[in-house]
Design an enzyme around this catalytic site. Structure first.
Site, mmCIF file in Angstrom:
data_model
loop_
_atom_site.group_PDB
_atom_site.id
_atom_site.type_symbol
_atom_site.label_atom_id
_atom_site.label_comp_id
_atom_site.label_asym_id
_atom_site.label_seq_id
_atom_site.Cartn_x
_atom_site.Cartn_y
_atom_site.Cartn_z
ATOM 1 N N ASN A 9 41.276 37.016 41.563
ATOM 2 C CA ASN A 9 42.663 36.903 41.111
ATOM 3 C C ASN A 9 43.524 36.908 42.367
ATOM 4 O O ASN A 9 43.747 37.962 42.948
ATOM 5 C CB ASN A 9 43.003 38.094 40.195
ATOM 6 C CG ASN A 9 44.477 38.143 39.830
ATOM 7 O OD1 ASN A 9 45.218 37.192 40.059
ATOM 8 N ND2 ASN A 9 44.908 39.266 39.267
ATOM 9 N N LYS A 11 46.615 36.374 42.689
ATOM 10 C CA LYS A 11 47.996 36.809 42.455
ATOM 11 C C LYS A 11 48.955 35.826 43.150
ATOM 12 O O LYS A 11 48.655 34.634 43.191
ATOM 13 C CB LYS A 11 48.184 38.254 42.920
ATOM 14 C CG LYS A 11 47.108 39.166 42.301
ATOM 15 C CD LYS A 11 47.353 40.623 42.475
ATOM 16 C CE LYS A 11 46.223 41.404 41.806
ATOM 17 N NZ LYS A 11 46.422 42.833 41.863
ATOM 18 N N HIS A 94 47.593 40.570 32.320
ATOM 19 C CA HIS A 94 47.339 41.413 33.495
ATOM 20 C C HIS A 94 48.380 42.538 33.526
ATOM 21 O O HIS A 94 49.540 42.326 33.149
ATOM 22 C CB HIS A 94 47.418 40.559 34.767
ATOM 23 C CG HIS A 94 46.956 41.309 35.977
ATOM 24 N ND1 HIS A 94 47.763 42.206 36.635
ATOM 25 C CD2 HIS A 94 45.765 41.331 36.609
ATOM 26 C CE1 HIS A 94 47.073 42.736 37.647
ATOM 27 N NE2 HIS A 94 45.863 42.225 37.651
ATOM 28 N N GLU A 96 50.113 43.725 35.808
ATOM 29 C CA GLU A 96 51.344 43.414 36.559
ATOM 30 C C GLU A 96 52.297 42.591 35.700
ATOM 31 O O GLU A 96 53.516 42.719 35.813
ATOM 32 C CB GLU A 96 50.984 42.677 37.865
ATOM 33 C CG GLU A 96 50.380 43.648 38.875
ATOM 34 C CD GLU A 96 49.429 43.019 39.875
ATOM 35 O OE1 GLU A 96 49.382 41.794 39.996
ATOM 36 O OE2 GLU A 96 48.716 43.803 40.538
ATOM 37 N N GLU A 166 40.726 47.082 33.428
ATOM 38 C CA GLU A 166 41.333 47.369 34.721
ATOM 39 C C GLU A 166 42.238 48.597 34.614
ATOM 40 O O GLU A 166 43.406 48.469 34.227
ATOM 41 C CB GLU A 166 42.179 46.182 35.190
ATOM 42 C CG GLU A 166 41.408 44.898 35.376
ATOM 43 C CD GLU A 166 42.098 43.973 36.375
ATOM 44 O OE1 GLU A 166 41.483 43.654 37.373
ATOM 45 O OE2 GLU A 166 43.262 43.607 36.143
ATOM 46 N N GLY A 172 44.904 47.770 43.278
ATOM 47 C CA GLY A 172 45.588 47.669 44.567
ATOM 48 C C GLY A 172 45.826 48.997 45.251
ATOM 49 O O GLY A 172 46.570 49.071 46.223
ATOM 50 N N SER A 212 40.387 47.590 42.688
ATOM 51 C CA SER A 212 39.839 47.957 44.007
ATOM 52 C C SER A 212 38.343 47.726 44.143
ATOM 53 O O SER A 212 37.645 48.515 44.763
ATOM 54 C CB SER A 212 40.216 49.403 44.346
ATOM 55 O OG SER A 212 41.621 49.544 44.428
HETATM 56 P P1 PGA Z 1 42.647 44.761 43.199
HETATM 57 O O1 PGA Z 1 43.290 43.972 41.967
HETATM 58 O O2 PGA Z 1 41.210 44.300 43.316
HETATM 59 O O3 PGA Z 1 43.473 44.356 44.388
HETATM 60 O O4 PGA Z 1 42.744 46.215 42.896
HETATM 61 C C1 PGA Z 1 42.566 43.733 40.800
HETATM 62 C C2 PGA Z 1 43.434 42.992 39.815
HETATM 63 O O5 PGA Z 1 44.647 43.249 39.778
HETATM 64 O O6 PGA Z 1 42.949 42.142 39.041
#
Ligand code: PGA
Length: 249
Positions: A9, A11, A94, A96, A166, A172, A212
Site C-alpha cells: 500500500n 499510500k 483503510h 486512514e 490492521e 506506521g 508495521s
Molecule cells: P505500515 O502501514 O506497514 O506502514 O504500518 C500498513 C497500512 O497502513 O496498510
C-alpha cells in the site's frame, strides 16, 4: 491450502517514474513466487503501473473508489473507471480513510458492493484503536466492522473479497501486534465469517495482517496458521525490503 498474498500500500507516495522503476526492479525478483503480489498505487500511477506490470505476476490495485458509477462527485473515481483500465484490486475502508475522510462502515459496505459489481477484488480493512484494545473490546469492534461491511454480500461474491486486519495502533508506528495476537484476531474474524456464511467459506477466505510489517517480522507473522500474508505500508516503498517480504514465505 490458501494462497499467500502480499499487498503493498504505497499510500500518497511515488511519482509515475518511481513507480515504473520500482516495478521494473521487482519483476525479475518475484517472478518465480507462487505468492500473489499486489501493489496498491496512487491513481496517478495506475496506468503506468499497469503497463509496466503487463505480462508479469505483479497485480495492480487502487487505494479507494466511489460507490456510484458516475455523476457529480468532483474528485472521485468509480469502480467502473478502475476496471476500464485493467485494475484488479482496490483497498476499501483503510483506517486512514476512516480517520481523515469520514468513511464509515456503511460507506465501506457500499464501496465493497460496487467493487464486486465491477469485478474488482476489494481488500477490506478492519481494525481496532489502542483505546479499544486497552478496554479489551477488539474482537467486538472488529466483528462488528465485518458484519456491517459484508452486509448483503452473497456467498459467491465473498470468494473475491480479501480482508486485512490492521490494528490502528500498529499502522506506521513501528509497533507490530505479536504474531500470536494477530493470529488470534484473524481466527476470530474467520470465526465470524463462518457464522455469517459457513465453515467452508471461512476456511477459504484470505485474511491478511497489516501494521508495521517489515522484512524482519514478516516470516514469523505469515507463518501463523490463520495469517495469509500482509498489507504492507512503509516497507513497500523500498524495493529490496518489499522483495524480502514477498519472498519470506
Ligand atoms: P505500515 O502501514 O506497514 O506502514 O504500518 C500498513 C497500512 O497502513 O496498510
Amino acid at each position: 491450502m490458501r494462497k499467500k498474498v502480499i499487498a503493498g500500500n504505497w499510500k500518497m507516495n511515488m511519482l509515475p517514474n518511481e513507480a515504473i522503476k520500482f516495478i521494473e526492479q521487482l519483476t525479475p525478483m518475484v517472478k518465480n513466487t507462487a505468492n500473489e503480489i499486489i501493489l496498491c498505487v496512487p491513481y496517478t500511477d495506475l496506468f503506468y503501473s499497469l503497463l509496466t506490470a503487463q505480462n508479469t505476476n505483479i497485480k495492480i490495485g487502487a487505494q479507494n473508489m466511489h460507490w456510484e458509477k458516475s455523476g457529480a462527485y468532483t474528485g472521485e473515481v468509480s469502480g467502473s473507471m478502475l476496471k476500464s483500465i485493467g485494475v484488479e484490486y482496490v483497498i476499501i475502508g483503510h483506517s486512514e480513510r476512516r480517520q481523515y475522510f469520514a468513511e464509515t462502515d456503511e460507506t465501506v459496505n457500499k464501496k465493497i458492493k460496487s467493487a464486486l459489481q465491477n469485478e474488482l477484488k476489494p481488500i477490506v480493512c478492519v481494525g481496532e484503536t489502542l483505546n479499544q484494545r486497552e478496554e479489551e473490546k477488539q474482537i467486538e469492534v472488529v466483528t462488528n466492522q465485518i458484519k456491517i461491511a459484508l452486509n448483503g454480500i452473497t456467498s459467491s461474491q465473498i470468494e473475491n473479497v480479501i480482508i486485512a486486519y490492521e490494528p490502528i495502533w500498529a499502522i506506521g508506528t513501528g509497533k507490530t501486534a505479536t504474531a500470536n495476537d494477530a493470529n488470534e484476531m484473524i481466527k476470530a474474524i474467520r470465526n465470524e465469517i463462518s457464522t455469517l456464511y459457513n465453515e467452508e467459506i471461512a476456511s477459504k477466505i484470505i485474511i491478511l495482517y497489516g501494521g508495521s510489517v517489515k522484512k524482519e517480522n514478516s516470516k514469523e507473522l505469515f507463518s501463523c496458521s490463520d495469517i495469509d500474508g500482509g498489507l504492507i505500508g512503509g516497507a513497500s516503498l523500498n524495493v529490496d525490503d518489499f522483495t524480502k517480504i514477498c519472498l519470506s514465505v
